[in-house]
Design a protein around this motif. Structure first.
Motif, mmCIF file in Angstrom:
data_model
loop_
_atom_site.group_PDB
_atom_site.id
_atom_site.type_symbol
_atom_site.label_atom_id
_atom_site.label_comp_id
_atom_site.label_asym_id
_atom_site.label_seq_id
_atom_site.Cartn_x
_atom_site.Cartn_y
_atom_site.Cartn_z
ATOM 1 N N SER A 30 35.780 75.483 29.000
ATOM 2 C CA SER A 30 37.498 75.534 28.876
ATOM 3 C C SER A 30 38.144 74.201 28.933
ATOM 4 N N GLU A 31 37.693 73.496 30.129
ATOM 5 C CA GLU A 31 38.373 72.302 30.101
ATOM 6 C C GLU A 31 37.973 71.320 28.974
ATOM 7 N N GLN A 32 37.096 71.446 28.348
ATOM 8 C CA GLN A 32 36.635 70.528 27.101
ATOM 9 C C GLN A 32 37.246 70.829 26.010
ATOM 10 N N LEU A 33 37.694 72.083 25.744
ATOM 11 C CA LEU A 33 38.063 72.560 24.327
ATOM 12 C C LEU A 33 39.467 72.239 24.215
ATOM 13 N N GLY A 34 39.776 71.170 23.247
ATOM 14 C CA GLY A 34 40.806 70.494 22.903
ATOM 15 C C GLY A 34 41.656 71.317 21.803
ATOM 16 N N CYS A 35 42.905 70.713 21.585
ATOM 17 C CA CYS A 35 43.621 71.425 20.459
ATOM 18 C C CYS A 35 42.831 70.986 18.985
ATOM 19 N N LYS A 36 41.952 70.200 18.877
ATOM 20 C CA LYS A 36 41.278 69.939 17.642
ATOM 21 C C LYS A 36 40.094 70.455 17.460
ATOM 22 N N GLY A 37 39.516 71.194 18.438
ATOM 23 C CA GLY A 37 38.273 71.793 18.602
ATOM 24 C C GLY A 37 37.511 71.158 19.574
ATOM 25 N N LEU A 38 36.022 71.486 19.578
ATOM 26 C CA LEU A 38 35.240 71.045 20.420
ATOM 27 C C LEU A 38 33.558 71.205 19.800
ATOM 28 N N LEU A 39 32.982 70.187 19.973
ATOM 29 C CA LEU A 39 31.471 70.028 19.388
ATOM 30 C C LEU A 39 30.608 70.003 20.735
ATOM 31 N N VAL A 40 29.642 71.462 20.694
ATOM 32 C CA VAL A 40 28.766 71.106 21.803
ATOM 33 C C VAL A 40 27.411 71.146 21.074
ATOM 34 N N ILE A 41 26.766 70.011 21.847
ATOM 35 C CA ILE A 41 25.297 69.853 21.223
ATOM 36 C C ILE A 41 24.241 69.919 22.275
ATOM 37 N N PHE A 42 23.364 70.614 22.066
ATOM 38 C CA PHE A 42 22.003 70.691 22.643
ATOM 39 C C PHE A 42 21.325 69.597 22.297
ATOM 40 N N LEU A 43 20.886 68.765 23.353
ATOM 41 C CA LEU A 43 20.043 67.505 23.308
ATOM 42 C C LEU A 43 18.829 67.652 24.411
ATOM 43 N N CYS A 44 17.967 66.759 24.130
ATOM 44 C CA CYS A 44 17.281 66.274 25.376
ATOM 45 C C CYS A 44 16.836 64.647 24.930
ATOM 46 N N ASN A 45 16.188 64.085 25.977
ATOM 47 C CA ASN A 45 15.643 62.710 25.866
ATOM 48 C C ASN A 45 14.230 62.433 25.114
ATOM 49 N N HIS A 46 13.443 63.503 25.132
ATOM 50 C CA HIS A 46 11.989 63.209 24.731
ATOM 51 C C HIS A 46 11.771 63.530 23.157
ATOM 52 N N CYS A 47 12.800 64.272 22.609
ATOM 53 C CA CYS A 47 12.500 64.874 21.416
ATOM 54 C C CYS A 47 12.644 63.906 20.299
ATOM 55 N N PRO A 48 11.518 63.626 19.655
ATOM 56 C CA PRO A 48 11.564 62.685 18.248
ATOM 57 C C PRO A 48 12.938 62.746 17.562
ATOM 58 N N TYR A 49 13.112 64.108 17.090
ATOM 59 C CA TYR A 49 14.005 64.494 16.190
ATOM 60 C C TYR A 49 15.475 64.036 16.882
ATOM 61 N N VAL A 50 15.683 64.110 18.125
ATOM 62 C CA VAL A 50 16.961 63.445 18.816
ATOM 63 C C VAL A 50 16.761 61.999 18.833
ATOM 64 N N GLN A 51 15.780 61.481 19.174
ATOM 65 C CA GLN A 51 15.814 59.851 19.175
ATOM 66 C C GLN A 51 15.918 59.411 17.846
ATOM 67 N N ARG A 52 15.440 60.055 16.781
ATOM 68 C CA ARG A 52 15.731 59.343 15.388
ATOM 69 C C ARG A 52 17.509 59.589 15.123
ATOM 70 N N ILE A 53 18.032 60.313 15.468
ATOM 71 C CA ILE A 53 19.391 60.541 15.059
ATOM 72 C C ILE A 53 20.259 59.989 16.118
ATOM 73 N N ALA A 54 19.889 59.531 17.294
ATOM 74 C CA ALA A 54 20.588 59.123 18.455
ATOM 75 C C ALA A 54 21.848 58.105 18.136
ATOM 76 N N SER A 55 21.410 56.844 17.430
ATOM 77 C CA SER A 55 22.340 56.044 17.144
ATOM 78 C C SER A 55 23.568 56.756 15.969
ATOM 79 N N ARG A 56 23.085 57.594 15.182
ATOM 80 C CA ARG A 56 24.164 57.928 14.294
ATOM 81 C C ARG A 56 24.776 59.134 14.833
ATOM 82 N N LEU A 57 24.357 59.927 15.816
ATOM 83 C CA LEU A 57 24.892 60.834 16.490
ATOM 84 C C LEU A 57 25.955 60.133 17.352
ATOM 85 N N ALA A 58 25.830 59.019 18.252
ATOM 86 C CA ALA A 58 26.788 58.414 18.723
ATOM 87 C C ALA A 58 27.862 57.809 18.038
ATOM 88 N N GLN A 59 27.413 57.357 17.031
ATOM 89 C CA GLN A 59 28.497 56.552 15.783
ATOM 90 C C GLN A 59 29.640 57.737 15.506
#
Length: 182
Positions: A30-59
């Motif tokens: 509830s503290e994170q939900l802003g007036c323009k919405g909220l994106l909640v992402i389930f991630l982990c470090n070791h997943c190769p799918y997360v590793q492949r998209i990490a730079s694009r996700l950060a951008q």
């Protein structure tokens, strides 16, 4: 195990939660939900799918947050069985990839289960009322390619911020299954 996310359950209300960052500082949804919405992402470090998209996700997250859209990530994996996902490694992974968002530990996995998260990455885009409007993928780049990508998540979150509604056509995210405790 490779999994795809389910179809978006438009209007589903996000359950509130309190999770801590790797340093033990608690945060609520509830503290994170802003007036323009909220994106909640389930991630982990070791997943190769997360590793492949990490730079694009950060951008994309930098752009969203710069436009006033809140972003938070949750790590629900059993890090005792997968030590690469332990809290100290989360800090290093977030720093390595320049994540601008909170990266929270779902110690008892209750948040991942309450959300129905199935894989990493798994994206949940909510409007300002906490209603789910997006459950799709980051973009249409194949196997980590960045050339000529359509930033589907970025575009969807911008639409949600402006109209309160997400796109009706969404493509599922895919990734490694969340590593649940047995």
């Amino acid at each position: 195990m490779l999994l795809d996310t389910p179809i978006c359950d438009f209007g589903w209300i996000a359950p509130d939660f309190t999770l801590s960052d790797p340093h033990g500082i608690p945060f609520t949804l509830s503290e994170q939900l802003g007036c323009k919405g909220l994106l909640v992402i389930f991630l982990c470090n070791h997943c190769p799918y997360v590793q492949r998209i990490a730079s694009r996700l950060a951008q994309d997250a930098h752009q969203l947050m710069g436009e006033g859209i809140s972003v938070v990530a949750v790590m629900s994996n059993d890090y005792r069985e997968y030590p690469e996902d332990a809290p100290d490694r989360m800090v290093a992974f977030a720093r390595q990839h320049d994540f601008p968002f909170l990266y929270l530990v779902d110690e008892d996995q209750s948040v991942g289960k309450a959300f129905g998260a199935v894989c990493t990455p798994d994206f949940f885009g909510f409007n300002a009322r906490g209603e789910l409007q997006y459950r799709g993928r980051l973009d249409d780049a194949c196997q980590g390619g960045e050339a000529e990508r359509t930033p589907e998540l970025l575009n969807a979150m911008r639409m949600i911020a402006e109209t309160g509604r997400g796109p009706r056509e969404q493509h599922p995210s895919m990734g490694c299954s969340i590593k649940w405790r047995t």
